[in-house]
Write a protein that holds these residues in place. Structure first.
Motif, PDB file in Angstrom:
ATOM      1  N   UNK A  78      11.253  10.990 -15.207  1.00  0.00           N
ATOM      2  CA  UNK A  78      10.500  10.590 -16.612  1.00  0.00           C
ATOM      3  C   UNK A  78       9.039  10.674 -16.279  1.00  0.00           C
ATOM      4  N   UNK A  79       8.606  10.082 -15.355  1.00  0.00           N
ATOM      5  CA  UNK A  79       7.372  10.076 -14.785  1.00  0.00           C
ATOM      6  C   UNK A  79       6.620  11.625 -14.695  1.00  0.00           C
ATOM      7  N   UNK A  80       7.731  12.590 -13.783  1.00  0.00           N
ATOM      8  CA  UNK A  80       7.241  13.870 -13.534  1.00  0.00           C
ATOM      9  C   UNK A  80       7.309  14.792 -14.694  1.00  0.00           C
ATOM     10  N   UNK A  81       8.212  14.363 -16.033  1.00  0.00           N
ATOM     11  CA  UNK A  81       7.957  15.330 -17.367  1.00  0.00           C
ATOM     12  C   UNK A  81       6.858  14.640 -17.983  1.00  0.00           C
ATOM     13  N   UNK A  82       6.474  13.413 -17.991  1.00  0.00           N
ATOM     14  CA  UNK A  82       5.099  13.079 -18.727  1.00  0.00           C
ATOM     15  C   UNK A  82       3.738  13.487 -18.096  1.00  0.00           C
ATOM     16  N   UNK A 118      -2.002  10.124  -7.437  1.00  0.00           N
ATOM     17  CA  UNK A 118      -2.582   8.995  -7.535  1.00  0.00           C
ATOM     18  C   UNK A 118      -1.882   8.010  -8.533  1.00  0.00           C
ATOM     19  N   UNK A 119      -0.821   8.210  -8.758  1.00  0.00           N
ATOM     20  CA  UNK A 119       0.154   7.509  -9.785  1.00  0.00           C
ATOM     21  C   UNK A 119       0.869   6.296  -9.039  1.00  0.00           C
ATOM     22  N   UNK A 120       0.417   4.982  -9.089  1.00  0.00           N
ATOM     23  CA  UNK A 120       0.857   4.194  -8.021  1.00  0.00           C
ATOM     24  C   UNK A 120       2.179   3.732  -8.153  1.00  0.00           C
ATOM     25  N   UNK A 121       2.713   3.877  -9.616  1.00  0.00           N
ATOM     26  CA  UNK A 121       4.149   3.702  -9.733  1.00  0.00           C
ATOM     27  C   UNK A 121       5.151   4.622  -9.105  1.00  0.00           C
ATOM     28  N   UNK A 156       4.314   6.782  -6.538  1.00  0.00           N
ATOM     29  CA  UNK A 156       4.493   6.447  -5.341  1.00  0.00           C
ATOM     30  C   UNK A 156       5.303   5.584  -4.651  1.00  0.00           C
ATOM     31  N   UNK A 157       5.180   4.364  -5.143  1.00  0.00           N
ATOM     32  CA  UNK A 157       6.111   3.415  -5.156  1.00  0.00           C
ATOM     33  C   UNK A 157       7.524   3.725  -5.092  1.00  0.00           C
ATOM     34  N   UNK A 158       7.999   4.570  -6.335  1.00  0.00           N
ATOM     35  CA  UNK A 158       9.265   4.867  -6.479  1.00  0.00           C
ATOM     36  C   UNK A 158       9.687   5.613  -5.278  1.00  0.00           C
ATOM     37  N   UNK A 159       8.852   6.660  -4.978  1.00  0.00           N
ATOM     38  CA  UNK A 159       9.005   7.593  -3.939  1.00  0.00           C
ATOM     39  C   UNK A 159       9.463   7.083  -2.637  1.00  0.00           C
ATOM     40  N   UNK A 160       8.729   5.810  -2.331  1.00  0.00           N
ATOM     41  CA  UNK A 160       9.065   5.060  -1.165  1.00  0.00           C
ATOM     42  C   UNK A 160      10.305   4.249  -1.273  1.00  0.00           C
ATOM     43  N   UNK A 161      10.613   3.657  -2.484  1.00  0.00           N
ATOM     44  CA  UNK A 161      11.999   3.012  -2.668  1.00  0.00           C
ATOM     45  C   UNK A 161      13.156   3.844  -2.637  1.00  0.00           C
ATOM     46  N   UNK A 162      12.962   5.355  -2.926  1.00  0.00           N
ATOM     47  CA  UNK A 162      13.807   6.120  -2.897  1.00  0.00           C
ATOM     48  C   UNK A 162      14.424   6.434  -1.318  1.00  0.00           C
TER      49      UNK A 162
END
Length: 475
Positions: free
Chosen positions: A252-256, A264-267, A269-275
């Motif tokens: 969703x973020x990549x589409x928007x 620079x999007x903190x959410x 980068x956090x999601x990438x780490x969680x993945x």
């Protein structure tokens, strides 16, 4: 007995739906409500008829084994042996022994299978704090002296050991803490509440509430480790679901957002780490699962409330109906033959007709409530001679069934006390009629209603709602 037919229906329904091997067990306290037999010989006979009907229903339900609780011994060992022989039920106890040679009176150990899992079932009878005391034809020895040896014997040729225990929870906890090899303790329902499986070392302890209002069910995934843990397959699935949610959010973020802003999007980068962490967790779990030997045993459990609206198993219900008719016919014959006079306790009652002389508005309202037709409902079901039902469909000075039986209040109850009259809620009124100013009737409290509106007989009772429907009008 009514819950047995609903329990039987649910067991068949679950078996047909899940197509898995299962065994049905009961911890005990099945046949009689008290540890000692009623002093009245006629009541003893009626109780034995009921107990025999219960055992027959359990046989039809293909119960694999039943633990022996003190309540099951109320009629004596010989009576329990007769019931066992008649109904082919397996009663088990390792510590209920003969006084002289100390050999078990009943089978101490039963072996069976659920699929390919070999199961040993042991029984343990509560000594009620008095181990070694010799009663009529039996002695209940301490579990500390009897259980360890039978557990060791059960381990030979068994993958899983189940203990049916009528001891209270603190003792069962101690057993789980001190004896190795028992995988599951099913405690007989002496308590009012269910207890979800509790893991103590490598033993699960669980309990279904008393009085047959629930059916307890466990789905067990058994492995060669013999140790309880978490189901790796379910844990992998859980992590995979988590990964799917993370990927959906990243998408969703990549589409928007344009690619230049993602760094620079903190959410993001956090999601990438969680993945990354979730993928690593899935791989580690899968590796454990592939190894096979490290896959622990796991379970899920649930308690199914047996509501009065649930369907009945017709075959088991037939046994219940036949038993009830038999007991009712016996009581009818006994009561017609008795010459007993009503106990003086009834002198405290006045009867609804006397109440009507001063309170016509209230009695007219009462006549529109179901309380006024309580006796009629018994007659329609041919249960007007069944003490278990009768006690809560008439007006009595108190609603203690054992005491009412002892004083024979139900044997020769005058007609004016049929139905649930004014004094059922407001208390005996003979003294009030003699001196109205100094003897006031009671204001009904919830505890008065709960003497009869128990979970066993009325699973839809809500005091605040029901009180509004039967509260007397003013005037």
């Amino acid at each position: 007995m009514g819950g047995l037919s609903k329990k039987a229906f649910q067991i068949k329904r679950i078996g047909d739906r899940e197509k898995l091997p299962f065994i049905f067990l009961d911890g005990g306290a099945l046949l009689f409500k008290q540890n000692t037999f009623h002093s009245n010989a006629h009541q003893q006979q009626a109780d034995i008829m009921t107990a025999t009907g219960i055992a027959r229903a359990m046989e039809l339900m293909d119960c694999k084994a039943v633990g022996i609780a003190p309540q099951d011994l109320a009629g004596g060992v010989d009576r329990l042996k007769e019931i066992q022989d008649q109904q082919k039920l397996n009663w088990v106890s390792v510590n209920l022994v003969e006084p002289t040679n100390k050999k078990p009176v009943f089978t101490p150990l039963i072996r069976t299978k659920a699929g390919s899992t070999r199961i040993a079932i042991l029984g343990l009878t509560d000594d009620q704090g008095h181990p070694g005391v010799t009663r009529e034809k039996y002695t209940i020895v301490s579990w500390k002296d009897s259980l360890p040896g039978y557990v060791k014997q059960a381990q030979e040729g068994a993958d899983m050991i189940i203990l049916l225990s009528s001891y209270p929870e603190p003792v069962n906890r101690e057993i789980a803490q001190t004896i190795d090899g028992i995988h599951l303790i099913l405690q007989s329902g002496r308590a009012a509440s269910n207890m979800a499986p509790l893991k103590i070392r490598n033993t699960l302890l669980t309990r279904v509430a008393a009085r047959g209002k629930y059916l307890g069910m466990m789905r067990i995934h058994w492995t060669k480790t013999g140790f309880w843990g978490q189901d790796l397959t379910k844990k992998i699935r859980k992590e995979q679901n988590k990964l799917d949610r993370i990927n959906w959010q990243i998408g969703r973020i990549e589409k928007k957002k344009p690619a230049s802003e993602l760094k620079n999007n903190s959410l993001y980068t956090t999601l990438l780490t969680d993945r990354k962490h979730t993928i690593n967790a899935i791989q580690a779990l899968q590796k454990k699962k592939d190894a096979g030997a490290s896959d622990p045993c796991s379970f899920t459990s649930q308690f199914i409330g047996l509501k009065s609206s649930m369907p009945d198993d017709t075959e088991v219900q037939g046994v219940i109906d036949q038993t009830t008719r038999k007991v009712n016919a016996f009581n009818k014959k006994r009561k017609r033959a008795t010459t007993a006079l009503p106990h003086t306790s009834l002198d405290k009652l006045a009867g609804t007709q006397k109440c009507e002389e001063c309170h016509p508005v209230q009695v007219a309202f009462w006549k529109q409530t179901s309380h006024s037709s309580a006796w009629k409902t018994l007659e329609q079901g041919n249960q007007q001679f069944n003490d278990e039902c009768l006690v809560c469909h008439v007006t009595l000075p108190y609603y203690d069934l054992d005491r009412a039986r002892e004083e024979q209040l139900l044997v020769q109850l005058p007609k004016e006390f049929r139905d649930v009259g004014c004094e059922s809620c407001h208390g005996p009124a003979a003294a009030h009629i003699k001196a109205p100013e100094s003897n006031h009737p009671l204001l009904p409290q919830e505890k008065v209603c709960l003497q009869c509106h128990t979970d066993e007989h009325d699973d839809n009772f809500v005091y605040t709602e029901k009180r509004g429907k039967i509260a007397c009008p003013k005037g």
